[in-house]
Design a protein around this motif. Structure first.
Motif, PDB file in Angstrom:
ATOM      1  N   THR A  29      60.413  71.883  -9.115  1.00 54.37           N
ATOM      2  CA  THR A  29      61.331  71.283  -8.479  1.00 54.37           C
ATOM      3  C   THR A  29      61.113  71.622  -6.018  1.00 54.37           C
ATOM      4  O   THR A  29      61.328  70.874  -5.577  1.00 54.37           O
ATOM      5  N   VAL A  30      60.788  72.735  -6.379  1.00 56.95           N
ATOM      6  CA  VAL A  30      60.789  73.439  -5.085  1.00 56.95           C
ATOM      7  C   VAL A  30      59.812  72.928  -5.018  1.00 56.95           C
ATOM      8  O   VAL A  30      59.445  72.917  -3.318  1.00 56.95           O
ATOM      9  N   VAL A  31      58.674  73.286  -5.319  1.00 58.50           N
ATOM     10  CA  VAL A  31      56.458  72.723  -4.585  1.00 58.50           C
ATOM     11  C   VAL A  31      56.961  71.540  -4.272  1.00 58.50           C
ATOM     12  O   VAL A  31      56.750  71.705  -3.777  1.00 58.50           O
ATOM     13  N   PHE A  32      57.700  70.184  -5.285  1.00 54.22           N
ATOM     14  CA  PHE A  32      57.854  69.569  -4.868  1.00 54.22           C
ATOM     15  C   PHE A  32      58.549  68.785  -3.526  1.00 54.22           C
ATOM     16  O   PHE A  32      57.826  68.496  -2.619  1.00 54.22           O
ATOM     17  N   VAL A  33      59.485  69.635  -2.851  1.00 59.63           N
ATOM     18  CA  VAL A  33      60.343  69.618  -1.655  1.00 59.63           C
ATOM     19  C   VAL A  33      59.706  70.377  -0.589  1.00 59.63           C
ATOM     20  O   VAL A  33      59.233  70.028   0.613  1.00 59.63           O
ATOM     21  N   ALA A  34      58.627  71.777  -1.360  1.00 63.22           N
ATOM     22  CA  ALA A  34      58.371  72.034  -0.093  1.00 63.22           C
ATOM     23  C   ALA A  34      56.524  71.686   0.328  1.00 63.22           C
ATOM     24  O   ALA A  34      56.780  71.505   1.994  1.00 63.22           O
ATOM     25  N   THR A  35      56.897  70.552  -0.858  1.00 64.41           N
ATOM     26  CA  THR A  35      54.794  69.383  -0.852  1.00 64.41           C
ATOM     27  C   THR A  35      55.591  68.440   0.840  1.00 64.41           C
ATOM     28  O   THR A  35      55.245  68.083   1.334  1.00 64.41           O
ATOM     29  N   LEU A  36      56.746  68.028   0.267  1.00 68.81           N
ATOM     30  CA  LEU A  36      56.606  66.735   0.996  1.00 68.81           C
ATOM     31  C   LEU A  36      57.534  66.506   2.251  1.00 68.81           C
ATOM     32  O   LEU A  36      57.325  66.157   3.045  1.00 68.81           O
ATOM     33  N   TYR A  37      59.032  67.674   2.482  1.00 69.16           N
ATOM     34  CA  TYR A  37      58.968  68.062   3.746  1.00 69.16           C
ATOM     35  C   TYR A  37      58.806  68.315   4.794  1.00 69.16           C
ATOM     36  O   TYR A  37      58.544  66.958   5.862  1.00 69.16           O
ATOM     37  N   PRO A  38      57.481  68.422   5.000  1.00 68.42           N
ATOM     38  CA  PRO A  38      56.571  68.894   6.085  1.00 68.42           C
ATOM     39  C   PRO A  38      56.280  67.593   6.790  1.00 68.42           C
ATOM     40  O   PRO A  38      56.119  66.549   7.586  1.00 68.42           O
ATOM     41  N   PHE A  39      55.383  66.821   5.864  1.00 67.20           N
ATOM     42  CA  PHE A  39      55.434  65.196   6.018  1.00 67.20           C
ATOM     43  C   PHE A  39      56.953  64.114   6.400  1.00 67.20           C
ATOM     44  O   PHE A  39      56.655  63.400   7.646  1.00 67.20           O
ATOM     45  N   LEU A  40      57.967  64.115   6.169  1.00 69.02           N
ATOM     46  CA  LEU A  40      58.816  64.009   5.785  1.00 69.02           C
ATOM     47  C   LEU A  40      59.303  63.673   7.400  1.00 69.02           C
ATOM     48  O   LEU A  40      59.523  63.426   7.986  1.00 69.02           O
ATOM     49  N   ASN A  41      58.958  65.273   7.447  1.00 63.51           N
ATOM     50  CA  ASN A  41      59.637  65.625   9.158  1.00 63.51           C
ATOM     51  C   ASN A  41      58.862  65.384  10.227  1.00 63.51           C
ATOM     52  O   ASN A  41      59.353  65.088  11.144  1.00 63.51           O
ATOM     53  N   VAL A  42      57.496  65.147  10.347  1.00 63.65           N
ATOM     54  CA  VAL A  42      56.785  64.922  11.467  1.00 63.65           C
ATOM     55  C   VAL A  42      57.234  62.667  11.167  1.00 63.65           C
ATOM     56  O   VAL A  42      57.282  62.842  12.089  1.00 63.65           O
TER      57      VAL A  42
END
Length: 310
Positions: A29-42
């Motif tokens: 879950t941590v890896v998924f969030v850390a990977t997905l968050y920058p993309f969603l933020n941009v």
């Protein structure tokens, strides 16, 4: 009786098993969030008004939704021309790279090839030792590739690492009986390569196609060194230019201007260099992200067979 036997066959989980399962779920879950968050933020910043974006605090959703950033991008002829160059070099470079690198791999996978080890070593030397930027520049200039579209295609037709993967796959995964039967029927090496090896090598071909495609799509170095004309600049060069312009806001902040002052400078604007740069990043990422899921299963299989067995 059958139910009792089935119950006895079930392995009862102990406390340590549940601890491991919970730990794995938390880590993934941590890896998924850390990977997905920058993309969603941009993505959120690319869909947000400039004046609101500059105030900061954007997470994974836009506070003031707008499509003006994307309208600003696709309203410029420069962007469309850059996209055309990027798509053209990606398609031609991938097809050409597969044909040339695949042909070289097929030849070096033939155990009957005279001087096979010598040719392999000749290919490996430039993989580890490059000629340098200046000799390469003058070589391409002599060949007439400077400020030419073909500088994107021809110098990258052969990739030694991709060749090693394909050669290993051809040597270990394609039965020799297929080639022997084709030779008995009178087929030449071109027929064997395209009608026998090519159709049964989908995993490695998809893997190498992904390698070539991602390289051509993301490459900015070639255009920055060998291309002068603006008409031949790819999407990556335009993106770098937009990001460089957007760094002006960062410099203001480093000189002591707070977020409020920067926001006041863009007050009432739906578009600025930063928001446009975010939108440009999204438009450059989406094609590769959309293609990868269709090649993922071939990608994993091709890498495992081409590298482990080879």
């Amino acid at each position: 009786m059958a139910e009792n036997t089935k119950n006895r066959m079930k392995v009862k989980k102990v406390a340590s098993d549940y601890v491991i399962i919970v730990a794995m779920v938390v880590i993934m879950t941590v890896v998924f969030v850390a990977t997905l968050y920058p993309f969603l933020n941009v993505l959120a910043m690319s869909l947000n008004y400039a004046s609101d974006t500059m105030r900061g605090g954007i997470t994974v959703y836009p506070r003031q939704f707008t499509l003006d950033n994307y309208r600003s991008i696709f309203g410029k002829s420069t962007i469309w021309r850059a996209y055309f160059i990027t798509f053209s070099r990606t398609i031609l470079g991938t097809i050409g790279g597969l044909l040339v690198t695949g042909s070289l791999s097929f030849a070096l996978s033939r155990k009957s090839l005279v001087g096979r080890k010598f040719y392999t070593w000749i290919c490996l030397i430039p993989m580890y030792f490059g000629g340098g930027l200046i000799p390469t520049y003058f070589l391409l200039k002599t060949l007439g590739f400077i400020d030419s579209f073909w500088v994107y295609i021809i110098p990258s037709l052969v990739n030694i690492w991709n060749m090693i993967l394909m050669r290993s796959y051809f040597s270990s995964s394609v039965p020799d009986a297929l080639e022997e039967s084709a030779r008995i029927d009178g087929a030449n090496y071109m027929t064997i390569f395209f009608r026998i090896y090519w159709p049964v090598s989908t995993p490695i071909i998809a893997t190498i196609a992904l390698y070539f495609g991602v390289f051509h799509w993301n490459d900015w170095y070639t255009s920055s060194v060998y291309i002068v004309s603006e008409d031949l600049k790819p999407m990556t060069s335009i993106l770098l230019r937009i990001v460089a312009e957007a760094s002006f806001a960062e410099k203001l902040a480093s000189l002591g201007a707070d977020a409020g002052a920067i926001a006041n400078a863009t007050k009432g604007k739906a578009v600025d260099t930063r928001s446009v740069s975010m939108a440009t990043m999204i438009t450059s990422i989406v094609p590769i992200v959309a293609i990868y899921p269709f090649l993922q299963r071939y990608f994993i299989k091709g890498i495992m067979i081409g590298s482990v067995k080879g």
